[in-house]
Design a protein around this motif. Structure first.
Motif, PDB file in Angstrom:
ATOM      1  N   GLU B 263     -26.216 -46.990 -57.373  1.00  0.00           N
ATOM      2  CA  GLU B 263     -26.586 -48.382 -57.089  1.00  0.00           C
ATOM      3  C   GLU B 263     -27.968 -48.721 -57.668  1.00  0.00           C
ATOM      4  OE1 GLU B 263     -26.101 -49.352 -52.940  1.00  0.00           O
ATOM      5  OE2 GLU B 263     -27.625 -50.931 -53.086  1.00  0.00           O
ATOM      6  N   VAL B 264     -28.903 -47.740 -57.522  1.00  0.00           N
ATOM      7  CA  VAL B 264     -30.301 -48.000 -57.892  1.00  0.00           C
ATOM      8  C   VAL B 264     -30.549 -47.724 -59.382  1.00  0.00           C
ATOM      9  CG1 VAL B 264     -32.657 -47.173 -57.445  1.00  0.00           C
ATOM     10  CG2 VAL B 264     -31.111 -47.565 -55.535  1.00  0.00           C
ATOM     11  N   GLY B 265     -29.631 -46.980 -60.023  1.00  0.00           N
ATOM     12  CA  GLY B 265     -29.869 -46.575 -61.406  1.00  0.00           C
ATOM     13  C   GLY B 265     -30.843 -45.412 -61.459  1.00  0.00           C
ATOM     14  N   ALA B 266     -30.619 -44.423 -60.605  1.00  0.00           N
ATOM     15  CA  ALA B 266     -31.551 -43.301 -60.467  1.00  0.00           C
ATOM     16  C   ALA B 266     -30.743 -42.008 -60.359  1.00  0.00           C
ATOM     17  CB  ALA B 266     -32.402 -43.515 -59.218  1.00  0.00           C
ATOM     18  N   LEU B 267     -31.415 -40.909 -59.966  1.00  0.00           N
ATOM     19  CA  LEU B 267     -30.735 -39.626 -59.793  1.00  0.00           C
ATOM     20  C   LEU B 267     -31.047 -39.082 -58.398  1.00  0.00           C
ATOM     21  CD1 LEU B 267     -31.554 -37.930 -63.225  1.00  0.00           C
ATOM     22  CD2 LEU B 267     -29.384 -38.980 -62.538  1.00  0.00           C
ATOM     23  N   ALA B 268     -30.027 -38.573 -57.716  1.00  0.00           N
ATOM     24  CA  ALA B 268     -30.223 -37.932 -56.411  1.00  0.00           C
ATOM     25  C   ALA B 268     -29.304 -36.734 -56.334  1.00  0.00           C
ATOM     26  CB  ALA B 268     -29.916 -38.912 -55.284  1.00  0.00           C
ATOM     27  N   THR B 269     -29.840 -35.617 -55.850  1.00  0.00           N
ATOM     28  CA  THR B 269     -29.082 -34.370 -55.818  1.00  0.00           C
ATOM     29  C   THR B 269     -29.355 -33.654 -54.512  1.00  0.00           C
ATOM     30  OG1 THR B 269     -29.456 -34.201 -58.201  1.00  0.00           O
ATOM     31  CG2 THR B 269     -28.629 -32.225 -57.095  1.00  0.00           C
ATOM     32  N   MET B 270     -28.301 -33.165 -53.863  1.00  0.00           N
ATOM     33  CA  MET B 270     -28.484 -32.295 -52.693  1.00  0.00           C
ATOM     34  C   MET B 270     -27.741 -30.994 -52.981  1.00  0.00           C
ATOM     35  SD  MET B 270     -28.312 -35.092 -49.599  1.00  0.00           S
ATOM     36  CE  MET B 270     -28.940 -33.965 -48.356  1.00  0.00           C
ATOM     37  N   SER B 271     -28.511 -29.957 -53.304  1.00  0.00           N
ATOM     38  CA  SER B 271     -27.905 -28.701 -53.749  1.00  0.00           C
ATOM     39  C   SER B 271     -28.352 -27.513 -52.943  1.00  0.00           C
ATOM     40  CB  SER B 271     -28.272 -28.440 -55.209  1.00  0.00           C
ATOM     41  OG  SER B 271     -27.520 -29.252 -56.055  1.00  0.00           O
ATOM     42  N   GLN B 288     -30.160 -27.609 -42.461  1.00  0.00           N
ATOM     43  CA  GLN B 288     -31.347 -27.992 -43.227  1.00  0.00           C
ATOM     44  C   GLN B 288     -30.900 -28.246 -44.660  1.00  0.00           C
ATOM     45  OE1 GLN B 288     -33.303 -24.373 -42.482  1.00  0.00           O
ATOM     46  NE2 GLN B 288     -33.518 -24.892 -40.322  1.00  0.00           N
ATOM     47  N   ALA B 289     -31.320 -29.378 -45.214  1.00  0.00           N
ATOM     48  CA  ALA B 289     -30.894 -29.715 -46.570  1.00  0.00           C
ATOM     49  C   ALA B 289     -32.068 -30.299 -47.333  1.00  0.00           C
ATOM     50  CB  ALA B 289     -29.741 -30.705 -46.523  1.00  0.00           C
ATOM     51  N   TRP B 290     -31.986 -30.220 -48.648  1.00  0.00           N
ATOM     52  CA  TRP B 290     -33.060 -30.740 -49.494  1.00  0.00           C
ATOM     53  C   TRP B 290     -32.497 -31.799 -50.446  1.00  0.00           C
ATOM     54  CZ3 TRP B 290     -33.238 -26.211 -47.055  1.00  0.00           C
ATOM     55  CH2 TRP B 290     -34.472 -25.767 -46.562  1.00  0.00           C
ATOM     56  N   LEU B 291     -33.233 -32.888 -50.544  1.00  0.00           N
ATOM     57  CA  LEU B 291     -32.879 -33.988 -51.446  1.00  0.00           C
ATOM     58  C   LEU B 291     -33.854 -34.005 -52.618  1.00  0.00           C
ATOM     59  CD1 LEU B 291     -31.608 -36.788 -52.232  1.00  0.00           C
ATOM     60  CD2 LEU B 291     -33.318 -37.811 -50.696  1.00  0.00           C
ATOM     61  N   ASP B 292     -33.320 -33.956 -53.826  1.00  0.00           N
ATOM     62  CA  ASP B 292     -34.120 -34.118 -55.039  1.00  0.00           C
ATOM     63  C   ASP B 292     -33.822 -35.528 -55.552  1.00  0.00           C
ATOM     64  OD1 ASP B 292     -35.175 -32.207 -57.685  1.00  0.00           O
ATOM     65  OD2 ASP B 292     -34.303 -34.171 -58.062  1.00  0.00           O
ATOM     66  N   ALA B 293     -34.859 -36.374 -55.661  1.00  0.00           N
ATOM     67  CA  ALA B 293     -34.640 -37.764 -56.058  1.00  0.00           C
ATOM     68  C   ALA B 293     -35.588 -38.146 -57.180  1.00  0.00           C
ATOM     69  CB  ALA B 293     -34.841 -38.697 -54.865  1.00  0.00           C
ATOM     70  N   ARG B 294     -35.084 -38.895 -58.160  1.00  0.00           N
ATOM     71  CA  ARG B 294     -35.869 -39.285 -59.341  1.00  0.00           C
ATOM     72  C   ARG B 294     -35.408 -40.679 -59.773  1.00  0.00           C
ATOM     73  NH1 ARG B 294     -36.977 -33.608 -62.002  1.00  0.00           N
ATOM     74  NH2 ARG B 294     -36.125 -32.313 -60.354  1.00  0.00           N
ATOM     75  N   ALA B 295     -36.347 -41.484 -60.229  1.00  0.00           N
ATOM     76  CA  ALA B 295     -35.993 -42.846 -60.621  1.00  0.00           C
ATOM     77  C   ALA B 295     -36.944 -43.311 -61.720  1.00  0.00           C
ATOM     78  CB  ALA B 295     -36.083 -43.782 -59.416  1.00  0.00           C
ATOM     79  N   PRO B 296     -36.541 -44.351 -62.466  1.00  0.00           N
ATOM     80  CA  PRO B 296     -37.384 -44.824 -63.579  1.00  0.00           C
ATOM     81  C   PRO B 296     -38.739 -45.348 -63.106  1.00  0.00           C
ATOM     82  CG  PRO B 296     -35.155 -45.701 -63.775  1.00  0.00           C
ATOM     83  CD  PRO B 296     -35.253 -45.038 -62.433  1.00  0.00           C
ATOM     84  N   ASP B 297     -38.836 -45.835 -61.868  1.00  0.00           N
ATOM     85  CA  ASP B 297     -40.126 -46.296 -61.367  1.00  0.00           C
ATOM     86  C   ASP B 297     -40.207 -46.007 -59.866  1.00  0.00           C
ATOM     87  OD1 ASP B 297     -39.023 -48.635 -59.873  1.00  0.00           O
ATOM     88  OD2 ASP B 297     -38.480 -49.261 -61.898  1.00  0.00           O
ATOM     89  N   GLU B 298     -41.429 -46.151 -59.310  1.00  0.00           N
ATOM     90  CA  GLU B 298     -41.628 -45.730 -57.926  1.00  0.00           C
ATOM     91  C   GLU B 298     -40.934 -46.634 -56.921  1.00  0.00           C
ATOM     92  OE1 GLU B 298     -45.785 -44.496 -57.319  1.00  0.00           O
ATOM     93  OE2 GLU B 298     -45.700 -43.913 -59.445  1.00  0.00           O
ATOM     94  N   GLU B 299     -40.834 -47.923 -57.246  1.00  0.00           N
ATOM     95  CA  GLU B 299     -40.157 -48.841 -56.333  1.00  0.00           C
ATOM     96  C   GLU B 299     -38.707 -48.389 -56.157  1.00  0.00           C
ATOM     97  OE1 GLU B 299     -37.717 -51.384 -57.307  1.00  0.00           O
ATOM     98  OE2 GLU B 299     -37.531 -51.840 -55.161  1.00  0.00           O
ATOM     99  N   ARG B 300     -38.061 -48.092 -57.266  1.00  0.00           N
ATOM    100  CA  ARG B 300     -36.660 -47.665 -57.179  1.00  0.00           C
ATOM    101  C   ARG B 300     -36.525 -46.292 -56.496  1.00  0.00           C
ATOM    102  NH1 ARG B 300     -33.933 -49.342 -62.929  1.00  0.00           N
ATOM    103  NH2 ARG B 300     -36.091 -49.550 -63.604  1.00  0.00           N
TER     104      ARG B 300
END
Lengths: 416, 416
Positions: B263-271, B288-300
């Motif tokens: 939806e946001v145009g970003a990347l999210a991974t739970m591995s 316990q889980a870890w979320l790796d999240a990355r996006a083109p800008d900080e707002e997103r």
């Protein structure tokens, strides 16, 4: 259902119970980690031997590592024994009662029978089966399955724990001979009936206002390993459309399992999961997960597993992830011996004990033995119904009521 | 995107590359497990020292354990150095190229500069940063973060691995002094510019038909730990309605992460996931889980994480499971120094190299250093785009092209 943390509750003050409580207890959870053939297990086995010797019971370790303590009848044959008992191993961070209550109660019932001057004409035995929970080697009721020939020794020897240690290696490390394991052809002759006392793993007795109940049947149940095979990739650079992330169909399967169980009127649980390789900043190459499924009958059990696997595969197709399943164990419905159950209920009623008859979703060694000899179960009230948790709990008065009931039943069976 | 298993592909035949390949390689995956301060890491550090000594480079280990090899300029000051390098540690079952390609290429670029008779007026350095992947202690780019003061030494010392071993203990075990770690106030004076060569972790260069690219910016990214806290219960006896199973909201969060990223145009991974206690026949008390999240800008990026946590909490409420999150690391958008980037692009164009400018979703030590000094990145083509996987691969000709490009850039920067 309310939680009943055992920490704040009075524990049964029976000396045998008190001496077992510290063994294999894990802090800070307060739960138990009594895994087969570990140091904690060895301490429990030593405890069993000491309890037997204190009572002048003859101790015997069978070819499969199960421990037996014998009160030989002064007259009469050495066969056709009446045996009570359960197991001493635990699930990870399990409670104090699941298993040990049956073993302690069996010793205590012999004490009570002797106090009451009971003179058995058959041998009376106490047994502790190994690896009932399957927490280390993955197959529940392994000791009773081996003894009754339900699992082949060759297969059992190769079972491996999470570190890759095989059952054969673990048994050899504990001083047992893995080459000797397997079915005991003399079991049916030696044991006429088995009675397993166990804490109830639900709160039905509490609802009925009864301290003790009698087992009716065990739901058919099984364990399936589900493998989700995708492709490892970088979490920060792989486009969503290019990913083959096995965690996604795993998640879909977890949610599908709950939905299918509700639909079928059954139980499904996915609580064991291994992400490979499991780094936070890489997409997994694979996820291994285990499904525990139980249902009132086998038709519903198979429908349940079918629905879950259908959802898992559909989600796998969507994400280019291969999904395969392997049945690791499957136990058909167990109906306990009707004649034995009637004798148990009648004996308890004769002693003024109201013991309702209950089905259960949990597997037990009594269920495995029921395949080859008459077996019965007694349940002790569990007010919160919580089990496989440090909060598992039974009131001291109910533990004592369980011993009295078990002594009544053993006396009835062993004196004829 | 196709897979390119490294097993069947020719490997770059550079002797330094060949001597590094066997270290920390794990069978049967063929991937690498080069975790900081382990035996595999120690072998890699020895390799670095040997490579430096073979080239008459002066070896230096800084207070944070990062390794440096110096080609001191025959005349001129000992400050204002031009440094190339990357890291030697890996994710679990990582590929051969991510990190090591930059270190090997830096040594090889010095060889090529010397062959070409380049005479630097500034020192030229090779660096290998520790714990870039955060695979052992959970914080990515730990060596460069410490050196630049982005992470406090007190916090770093207490970071613990999966076995509870702290960074302080692991460093002491490797013969380093954890009391000395922290920012180096002389860094900006000593190093004028840093150039990190790295395998591309995507396939953009392949699409553009280029062997080498130049870094434009690094997406803002972070890692969040999510704790799902429910209640342990028996899988075979606890009614669905009575369960507080933390695996269910975890599964909902995994699916929500994918949906929100799209939806946001970003990347999210739970591995990365740990089920507690994790037995197959008991409901978990916690996940316990870890979320790796990355996006083109900080707002997103923040919108992405907000959406995921909203879904996780809603599913938690539905199942009486408490859901909390902790941000373990957060890196703002990194724009590399524009002047330095122009000099790099111009130098490459002057040597006839077409090097497109690319953004990336992956974090790098160059991104951390960019906060305090001019830094640039060169990417080497990765035909399949696969990374953090044994299938990660670059063609030998492209590895050699990377060395030539790096030598060109270093010569341009170090001779003025």
């Amino acid at each position: 259902m309310s939680t009943a943390p055992s920490a704040g509750m009075p524990q049964w003050d029976h000396p045998l119970w008190q001496s077992l409580l510290p063994l294999g207890r894990s802090e800070p959870s307060g739960g138990y980690r009594r895994y087969s053939f570990t140091d904690a297990d060895s301490a429990c086995r030593d405890w069993f031997g000491k309890a037997a010797r204190q009572r002048n019971l003859r101790v015997d370790c069978d070819r499969d590592g199960n421990l037996w303590a014998w009160w030989d009848a002064p007259s009469g044959p050495a066969t056709g024994a009446i045996v009570a008992g359960s197991h001493l191993d635990s699930v990870p961070d399990g409670g104090a009662f699941d298993g040990p209550l049956g073993v302690v109660s069996a010793f205590a019932a012999i004490d009570l029978m002797r106090e009451r001057g009971v003179r058995p004409v058959r041998p009376v035995g106490v047994v502790a089966f190994v690896e009932e929970e399957g927490a280390r080697f993955g197959v529940a009721c392994l000791g009773s399955r081996l003894l009754t020939g339900v699992i082949a020794p060759e297969r059992a020897r190769e079972l491996a724990d999470a570190d890759g240690v095989t059952l054969a290696e673990a048994m050899a490390g504990a001083g047992l001979d893995p080459e000797r394991i397997g079915a005991d052809p003399g079991l049916r002759e030696r044991v006429a009936a088995f009675v397993e006392l166990h804490i109830e793993q639900g709160s039905a007795l509490d609802g009925l206002g009864a301290a003790v109940g009698v087992g009716e049947s065990i739901w058919p149940h099984g364990r399936w390993r589900i493998d989700f095979s995708g492709r490892a990739d970088h979490a920060g650079t792989t486009r969503l459309a290019d990913r083959r992330d096995p965690m996604l169909p795993f998640a879909a399967a977890v949610l599908a399992a709950r939905e299918a169980a509700a639909e079928v009127g059954a139980l499904a649980t996915m609580s064991k999961v291994v992400a490979v390789p499991g780094g936070a900043n890489g997409i997994c190459s694979a996820v291994q997960a285990w499904l525990d499924a139980r249902a009132p009958d086998e038709e519903r059990l198979h429908r349940l597993v079918g629905l879950i696997m259908e959802s898992a595969r559909a989600a796998g197709d969507q994400h280019q992830v291969t999904v395969t399943s392997t049945c690791e164990s499957l136990t058909p419905v167990t109906e306990f011996d009707l004649d034995l159950r009637d004798r148990v209920v009648t004996a308890l009623a004769g002693a003024g004990v109201n013991a309702p008859v209950l089905p259960t979703g949990a597997g037990h060694d009594a269920g495995v033995l029921a395949g080859v000899l008459p077996a019965a179960m007694l349940f002790v009230r569990n007010p919160s119904g919580v089990s496989h948790s440090p909060a598992e709990y039974a009131e001291p008065a109910d533990c004592a009521a369980g011993v009295t009931a078990l002594a009544t039943v053993l006396a009835e069976l062993a004196c004829r």
